[in-house]
Scaffold this motif. Structure first.
Motif, PDB file in Angstrom:
ATOM      1  N   VAL A   1       0.693  -1.187   0.020  1.00  0.00           N
ATOM      2  CA  VAL A   1       0.209  -0.157  -0.072  1.00  0.00           C
ATOM      3  C   VAL A   1       0.883   1.441  -0.067  1.00  0.00           C
ATOM      4  O   VAL A   1       1.787   1.517   0.769  1.00  0.00           O
ATOM      5  N   PRO A   2       0.655   2.181  -0.873  1.00  0.00           N
ATOM      6  CA  PRO A   2       1.536   3.334  -0.935  1.00  0.00           C
ATOM      7  C   PRO A   2       1.057   4.336   0.189  1.00  0.00           C
ATOM      8  O   PRO A   2       0.150   4.243   0.707  1.00  0.00           O
ATOM      9  N   VAL A   3       2.394   4.961   0.938  1.00  0.00           N
ATOM     10  CA  VAL A   3       2.330   5.536   2.220  1.00  0.00           C
ATOM     11  C   VAL A   3       2.438   7.009   1.995  1.00  0.00           C
ATOM     12  O   VAL A   3       3.372   7.416   1.157  1.00  0.00           O
ATOM     13  N   ILE A   4       1.525   7.738   2.702  1.00  0.00           N
ATOM     14  CA  ILE A   4       1.914   9.155   3.112  1.00  0.00           C
ATOM     15  C   ILE A   4       2.007   9.292   4.446  1.00  0.00           C
ATOM     16  O   ILE A   4       1.187   8.787   5.136  1.00  0.00           O
ATOM     17  N   ALA A   5       3.256   9.757   4.948  1.00  0.00           N
ATOM     18  CA  ALA A   5       3.598   9.920   6.332  1.00  0.00           C
ATOM     19  C   ALA A   5       4.089  11.419   6.669  1.00  0.00           C
ATOM     20  O   ALA A   5       4.729  11.862   5.737  1.00  0.00           O
ATOM     21  N   THR A   6       3.549  11.772   7.733  1.00  0.00           N
ATOM     22  CA  THR A   6       4.318  13.161   8.190  1.00  0.00           C
ATOM     23  C   THR A   6       5.593  12.978   8.881  1.00  0.00           C
ATOM     24  O   THR A   6       6.049  12.105   9.186  1.00  0.00           O
ATOM     25  N   ARG A   7       6.150  14.113   8.566  1.00  0.00           N
ATOM     26  CA  ARG A   7       7.498  14.433   9.189  1.00  0.00           C
ATOM     27  C   ARG A   7       7.334  14.389  10.707  1.00  0.00           C
ATOM     28  O   ARG A   7       7.896  15.481  11.140  1.00  0.00           O
ATOM     29  N   SER A   8       7.302  13.422  11.229  1.00  0.00           N
ATOM     30  CA  SER A   8       6.835  13.420  12.813  1.00  0.00           C
ATOM     31  C   SER A   8       8.103  12.701  13.714  1.00  0.00           C
ATOM     32  O   SER A   8       7.680  12.484  14.740  1.00  0.00           O
ATOM     33  N   GLY A   9       9.238  12.312  13.090  1.00  0.00           N
ATOM     34  CA  GLY A   9      10.015  11.852  13.622  1.00  0.00           C
ATOM     35  C   GLY A   9      10.484  10.467  13.296  1.00  0.00           C
ATOM     36  O   GLY A   9      11.403  10.283  12.187  1.00  0.00           O
ATOM     37  N   GLY A  10       9.900   9.378  13.443  1.00  0.00           N
ATOM     38  CA  GLY A  10      10.192   7.978  13.211  1.00  0.00           C
ATOM     39  C   GLY A  10      10.036   7.851  11.499  1.00  0.00           C
ATOM     40  O   GLY A  10      10.967   7.261  10.832  1.00  0.00           O
ATOM     41  N   PRO A  11       8.937   8.219  11.011  1.00  0.00           N
ATOM     42  CA  PRO A  11       8.596   8.135   9.411  1.00  0.00           C
ATOM     43  C   PRO A  11       9.882   8.372   8.577  1.00  0.00           C
ATOM     44  O   PRO A  11      10.135   7.983   7.599  1.00  0.00           O
ATOM     45  N   GLU A  12      10.748   9.446   8.956  1.00  0.00           N
ATOM     46  CA  GLU A  12      11.871   9.761   8.159  1.00  0.00           C
ATOM     47  C   GLU A  12      12.825   8.737   8.153  1.00  0.00           C
ATOM     48  O   GLU A  12      13.801   8.638   7.262  1.00  0.00           O
ATOM     49  N   GLU A  13      12.960   7.954   9.077  1.00  0.00           N
ATOM     50  CA  GLU A  13      13.728   6.673   8.969  1.00  0.00           C
ATOM     51  C   GLU A  13      13.212   5.536   8.296  1.00  0.00           C
ATOM     52  O   GLU A  13      13.951   4.630   7.974  1.00  0.00           O
ATOM     53  N   ILE A  14      11.681   5.540   8.197  1.00  0.00           N
ATOM     54  CA  ILE A  14      11.364   4.556   7.347  1.00  0.00           C
ATOM     55  C   ILE A  14      11.094   4.765   5.969  1.00  0.00           C
ATOM     56  O   ILE A  14      11.369   3.921   5.129  1.00  0.00           O
ATOM     57  N   ILE A  15      10.671   5.947   5.676  1.00  0.00           N
ATOM     58  CA  ILE A  15      10.544   6.396   4.167  1.00  0.00           C
ATOM     59  C   ILE A  15      11.495   7.285   3.613  1.00  0.00           C
ATOM     60  O   ILE A  15      12.205   8.334   4.154  1.00  0.00           O
ATOM     61  N   VAL A  16      11.707   6.898   2.079  1.00  0.00           N
ATOM     62  CA  VAL A  16      12.636   8.050   1.321  1.00  0.00           C
ATOM     63  C   VAL A  16      11.514   8.637   0.576  1.00  0.00           C
ATOM     64  O   VAL A  16      10.932   8.068  -0.195  1.00  0.00           O
ATOM     65  N   ASP A  17      11.622   9.947   0.964  1.00  0.00           N
ATOM     66  CA  ASP A  17      10.410  10.775   0.173  1.00  0.00           C
ATOM     67  C   ASP A  17      10.624  10.488  -1.296  1.00  0.00           C
ATOM     68  O   ASP A  17      11.669  10.952  -2.083  1.00  0.00           O
ATOM     69  N   GLY A  18       9.591  10.247  -1.888  1.00  0.00           N
ATOM     70  CA  GLY A  18       9.342  10.354  -3.303  1.00  0.00           C
ATOM     71  C   GLY A  18       9.770   9.047  -3.908  1.00  0.00           C
ATOM     72  O   GLY A  18       9.606   8.545  -5.171  1.00  0.00           O
ATOM     73  N   GLU A  19      10.435   7.941  -3.132  1.00  0.00           N
ATOM     74  CA  GLU A  19      10.797   6.901  -3.508  1.00  0.00           C
ATOM     75  C   GLU A  19      10.231   5.565  -3.018  1.00  0.00           C
ATOM     76  O   GLU A  19       9.871   4.566  -3.648  1.00  0.00           O
ATOM     77  N   THR A  20      10.061   5.651  -1.627  1.00  0.00           N
ATOM     78  CA  THR A  20       9.494   4.651  -0.984  1.00  0.00           C
ATOM     79  C   THR A  20       8.052   5.043  -0.369  1.00  0.00           C
ATOM     80  O   THR A  20       7.384   4.320   0.449  1.00  0.00           O
ATOM     81  N   GLY A  21       7.660   6.310  -0.482  1.00  0.00           N
ATOM     82  CA  GLY A  21       6.647   6.864   0.139  1.00  0.00           C
ATOM     83  C   GLY A  21       6.429   8.375  -0.137  1.00  0.00           C
ATOM     84  O   GLY A  21       7.531   8.632  -0.728  1.00  0.00           O
ATOM     85  N   LEU A  22       5.652   8.946   0.206  1.00  0.00           N
ATOM     86  CA  LEU A  22       5.728  10.502   0.504  1.00  0.00           C
ATOM     87  C   LEU A  22       5.582  10.948   1.876  1.00  0.00           C
ATOM     88  O   LEU A  22       4.888  10.602   2.591  1.00  0.00           O
ATOM     89  N   LEU A  23       6.423  12.003   2.163  1.00  0.00           N
ATOM     90  CA  LEU A  23       6.694  12.642   3.391  1.00  0.00           C
ATOM     91  C   LEU A  23       5.989  13.966   3.246  1.00  0.00           C
ATOM     92  O   LEU A  23       6.443  14.810   2.210  1.00  0.00           O
ATOM     93  N   ILE A  24       5.116  14.468   4.241  1.00  0.00           N
ATOM     94  CA  ILE A  24       4.650  15.575   4.164  1.00  0.00           C
ATOM     95  C   ILE A  24       4.812  16.512   5.566  1.00  0.00           C
ATOM     96  O   ILE A  24       5.155  15.701   6.555  1.00  0.00           O
TER      97      ILE A  24
END
Length: 373
Positions: free
Chosen positions: A295-318
């Motif tokens: 499932v494609p992921v949208i996650a906020t830059r809230s701490g942990g997600p930045e270590e899980i997601i690479v923005d634009g590659e494995t999901g979108l960080l907002i």
């Protein structure tokens, strides 16, 4: 695990209901039951965790531990440790980490303390510095589930830096292979082509659900076929505020509050998009689960997600607290080409970095090193 035969681990955790830390707790116990370690579990009450522990064939000890420093709780723990001939203590979350460390000091037993996120290091916590000091003295190793949490503890706590270790929470990928069911849409009375944006997490302030509500209100103006689905326990006071926010909106949003569900894996597998709207997040198990479910992921830059997601590659960080960014990201991910590219890379990254096997290997290494000295 040479040298660990017959070794006993005492497991402690603060909470009784479902959540990320609790899921890790149960996953560890489940796999440990397949090894030569013996497990003793102490819980603070009945609930989801107790039910899961019993399902593994373990009968937990239940002890009330109300109060900041409950001496009766410590005495009972000490009795259990001695009678069960415990070789290692593993505690999760701040309160149990404190008691586990005190017990370790009293009984000269090695101990692992695991911190799971911002809730463990809240500045408003009573006697926080004293609690950190006790953990620092008593714990043999202090596990952090994200790099950001590790850095935060190193920078603003008296915890010894040399004891801090990073172990990411892990997920069993077998639970999240894609299915073809549309049962959730039928359950909600939605058309088969409805877009489902799923969020998983108990309703509490750090989860940022008010911004999800605002985004859903905005989305209702541009795409009436997109529906937001929220899975998680509904704390009455906070949930009432969210319902009041919806009632005051100029246009009613498409939001479906499912409450606690045992079939989270099935719900995720039916999602078109996963949304994590948190304003603060230590490590998001549900984000990894969504990645493994394809499932494609949208996650906020809230701490942990930045270590899980690479923005634009494995999901979108907002950004956090930004309903417009949520709407824009959803519309972008509805583009088939981007969605396919993101999900394929995300699944591989999740399998490689955040699998249950990787987490277990790291913890088992700690268990072995601390019980064979």
């Amino acid at each position: 695990m040479t040298g660990t035969a017959g070794k006993t681990i005492l497991h402690l955790i603060d909470t009784t209901g479902p959540g990320g830390a609790e899921t890790v707790f149960i996953s560890l116990l489940n796999k440990l039951e397949e090894t030569e370690f013996r497990n003793v579990v102490v819980l603070r009450g009945e609930g989801w965790v107790a039910d899961q522990v019993r399902s593994l064939g373990i009968t937990p000890h239940t002890i009330d531990s109300k109060g900041s420093f409950n001496l009766g709780y410590i005495r009972t723990l000490r009795h259990i440790l001695k009678s069960e001939q415990v070789d290692l203590i593993h505690a999760h979350l701040l309160g149990s980490n404190v008691y586990g460390a005190l017990l370790a000091l009293l009984c000269r037993t090695p101990m692992i303390a695991t911190f799971h996120g911002a809730v463990d290091v809240a500045a408003g916590e009573r006697f926080l510095r004293a609690k950190f000091s006790i953990i620092g003295w008593g714990a043999s190793s202090i596990v952090c589930v994200s790099r950001r949490l590790q850095d935060e503890l190193a920078d603003r706590s008296p915890l010894p830096k040399h004891k801090l270790k990073l172990i990411y929470n892990g997920v069993n990928p077998e639970r999240f292979s894609r299915g073809s069911t549309t049962a959730l849409r039928a359950e909600l009375g939605l058309p088969r082509d409805a877009t489902l944006v799923v969020s998983v997490g108990n309703i509490r302030p750090a989860k940022g659900y008010e911004y999800l509500v605002d985004a859903a209100v905005k989305m209702a103006e541009v795409d009436t076929n997109t529906h937001f689905v929220v899975v998680g326990h509904q704390r009455e006071v906070l949930f009432d505020k969210l319902k009041a926010r919806i009632a005051a909106a100029p246009r009613q949003p498409n939001i479906h509050w499912l409450g606690f569900r045992k079939d989270v894996a099935d719900v995720l597998k039916q999602a078109d998009i996963f949304l994590l709207p948190s304003v603060s997040e230590g490590f998001s198990i549900s984000t990894v689960e969504a990645m493994m479910a394809g499932v494609p992921v949208i996650a906020t830059r809230s701490g942990g997600p930045e270590e899980i997601i690479v923005d634009g590659e494995t999901g979108l960080l907002i950004p956090i607290k930004d309903p417009d960014a949520i709407v824009t990201a959803i519309l972008n991910l509805k583009r088939t080409v981007l969605q396919k590219e993101v999900t394929e890379r995300a699944r591989k990254a999740a399998y490689d970095r955040f699998s249950l096997a990787t987490m277990l290997q790291a913890y088992f290494g700690l268990y072995q090193s601390l019980t064979t000295r």
